[in-house]
Design a protein around this motif. Structure first.
Motif, PDB file in Angstrom:
ATOM      1  N   SER A 132       0.854  -1.271  -0.020  1.00 19.63           N
ATOM      2  CA  SER A 132       0.089  -0.046   0.110  1.00 19.63           C
ATOM      3  C   SER A 132       1.004   1.225  -0.016  1.00 19.63           C
ATOM      4  O   SER A 132       2.279   1.443   0.284  1.00 19.63           O
ATOM      5  N   TYR A 170      -9.555  -0.922  -2.193  1.00 19.77           N
ATOM      6  CA  TYR A 170      -9.863  -0.392  -0.841  1.00 19.77           C
ATOM      7  C   TYR A 170     -11.246  -0.506  -0.051  1.00 19.77           C
ATOM      8  O   TYR A 170     -12.149   0.082  -0.493  1.00 19.77           O
ATOM      9  N   ASN A 173     -11.043   0.581   4.997  1.00 14.02           N
ATOM     10  CA  ASN A 173      -9.698   0.756   5.520  1.00 14.02           C
ATOM     11  C   ASN A 173      -8.704  -0.392   5.193  1.00 14.02           C
ATOM     12  O   ASN A 173      -7.745  -0.611   6.105  1.00 14.02           O
ATOM     13  N   GLU A 174      -8.897  -1.166   4.531  1.00  9.37           N
ATOM     14  CA  GLU A 174      -7.948  -2.389   3.773  1.00  9.37           C
ATOM     15  C   GLU A 174      -8.190  -2.656   2.394  1.00  9.37           C
ATOM     16  O   GLU A 174      -9.153  -2.318   1.924  1.00  9.37           O
TER      17      GLU A 174
END
Length: 460
Positions: A132, A170, A173-174
């Motif tokens: 990321s 996404y 939040n991952e």
């Protein structure tokens, strides 16, 4: 997911290990010339693995590959070979095991769920790493508000047979991996167009719009200068320059301008950029990052001969740009295409160096400043609104002109601008490859995603 590259690397690692084991068994009774030739083959094979580590998403093992090659180069005679080979063998096995386990894990990825189809524009960021980053997250957020779907992927995530990609989306939040169709437009952060190692990727998406179509190899500074100079529009801002084809050219510039810069034609990041001037005692002062030295004319000629003999360089007049504390500075102006297909300034900021004449990266001690405050402090006599308008107008004009001179699509450039004590502006450099960004990823995403959406709609 494409597994060909992982399989090829595994085969290559097995081949290298077999050679290493054979050398280990034979080094005591086979002629040294044969052993050293085999070691050379091992070094070349290790270099081949190192060359694709970026595409594998495993750049962290590159330093280990360099150490192994250095170790091989150091085993120059029988005594050194006998003393160091066992250590080299063990280090190789550990290095190979890390890569082998990583490749095997990629071959065992379970089947992923499919990303649901929708009528929203699908934007894929082509990148070199599965990790990321702030830019990737920023792009995901901007895409959501632009009513588009965004994912990123590497060349190894493409299933060419089924025309699917194992993309990362996404969510909550991952980053969640999902199988997805080919995108409507590609935001190219890989920038390897024209390189054999990535030829299949660019061939596969030949009909898909890319935000940038320029070849991935670093653009020559000379090429950028020549293109702009040929228009006749920027004679007043382009600093006198010439390819350093001989020592006479360099000395001629030194005699004419008293202070000069000698820099590589292609990319430098401040490395091998030399400031040169003659001192009052008929010596010559040379500064390269934090290394300053004085030398005689004879030694200068030897020094220049060695430097120019190891690459292609440009010699250029030095423009004195100093803060009140006598630190070197330049103004970085990052420009991108926006959702209206127009050039827009992403950010404009001063970069202040810590060495004598060359701007340093933040990692090397340099630092960034705020634009209005910097000008008002270092040029208190000037009208900020006027200098601000002048530099913005100049940079937008350069971007538009440069784009018109290119055969391929260009969506992003960075300009380095000098300001002398008389408030004259000069173009130090034009970077059309992949300008870096520090702390303003969201501003980049606010340009990149709308522009990608524009390209997708234009094709439709």
């Amino acid at each position: 997911m494409s597994i060909v590259l992982f399989e090829k690397v595994l085969v290559l690692l097995d081949s290298i290990q077999e050679r290493v084991e054979q050398i280990d068994k034979a080094k005591s009774f086979v002629e040294l010339d044969v052993i050293f030739e085999e070691l050379g083959n091992v070094a070349n094979a290790i270099k081949s693995v190192q060359g694709v580590q970026k595409l594998l998403g495993l750049s962290s093992t590159s330093a280990g590959a360099e150490r192994l090659q250095t170790s091989i180069a150091g085993m120059v005679n029988e005594k050194v070979l006998e003393k160091n080979f066992d250590t080299f063998r063990q280090e190789f096995l550990e290095w190979a095991e890390v890569i082998r386990n990583y490749c095997k894990s990629k071959l065992q990825v379970p089947e992923l769920s499919h990303f649901p189809e929708s009528d929203r524009i699908l934007i894929g960021m082509l990148t070199d790493t599965v990790e990321s980053s702030p830019l990737k997250i920023a792009c995901a957020y901007v895409a959501f508000y632009e009513n588009a779907d965004f994912f990123y992927f590497t060349p190894n995530d493409i299933d060419y047979e089924r025309r699917l990609i194992a993309g990362l989306f996404y969510q909550n939040n991952e980053w969640i991996p999902q199988l997805v169709r080919y995108p409507d437009v590609i935001y190219d952060r890989l920038r390897l167009r024209g390189f054999d190692v990535a030829a299949r990727v660019y061939d596969e998406f030949a009909g898909t719009p890319f935000t940038n179509e320029r070849p991935g190899n670093s653009m020559s500074k000379l090429e950028a200068y020549d293109k702009l100079l040929a228009t006749g529009q920027f004679d007043h801002v382009i600093i006198p320059y010439e390819r350093a084809t001989s020592l006479d050219v360099i000395i001629d510039y030194l005699e004419r301008y008293k202070m000069i810069i000698l820099k590589p034609e292609i990319g430098s990041f401040g490395k091998q950029v030399f400031f040169i001037t003659e001192t009052d005692d008929n010596q010559f002062f040379i500064a390269e990052r934090g290394n300053n030295q004085k030398m005689s004319h004879e030694n200068l000629m030897k020094f220049l001969s060695n430097v120019v003999g190891n690459g292609h360089f440009i010699v250029q007049k030095y423009i004195m740009t100093r803060t009140r504390e006598s630190k070197p500075f330049d103004i970085r102006v990052h420009l991108m295409k926006n959702g209206l297909d127009e050039w827009s300034i992403v950010i404009l900021y001063p970069r202040i160096g810590i060495h004598f004449a060359v701007i340093s990266s933040t990692g090397d001690g340099g630092y960034l400043g705020g634009w209005p405050g910097f000008i008002k402090r270092n040029f208190p006599e000037c009208n900020f609104a006027e200098i601000d308008e002048e530099i913005r107008s100049l940079c937008l004009n350069i971007a538009k002109t440069f784009e018109s001179l290119c055969d391929e699509r260009v969506n992003e450039i960075a300009l380095d601008i000098a300001i002398d004590r008389n408030l004259n502006l000069y173009l130090i450099e034009l970077n059309a490859n992949m300008p870096g960004m520090i702390y303003y990823e969201f501003d980049v995403a606010r340009h990149a995603i709308p522009y990608a959406t524009f390209l997708a709609k234009s094709k439709t």
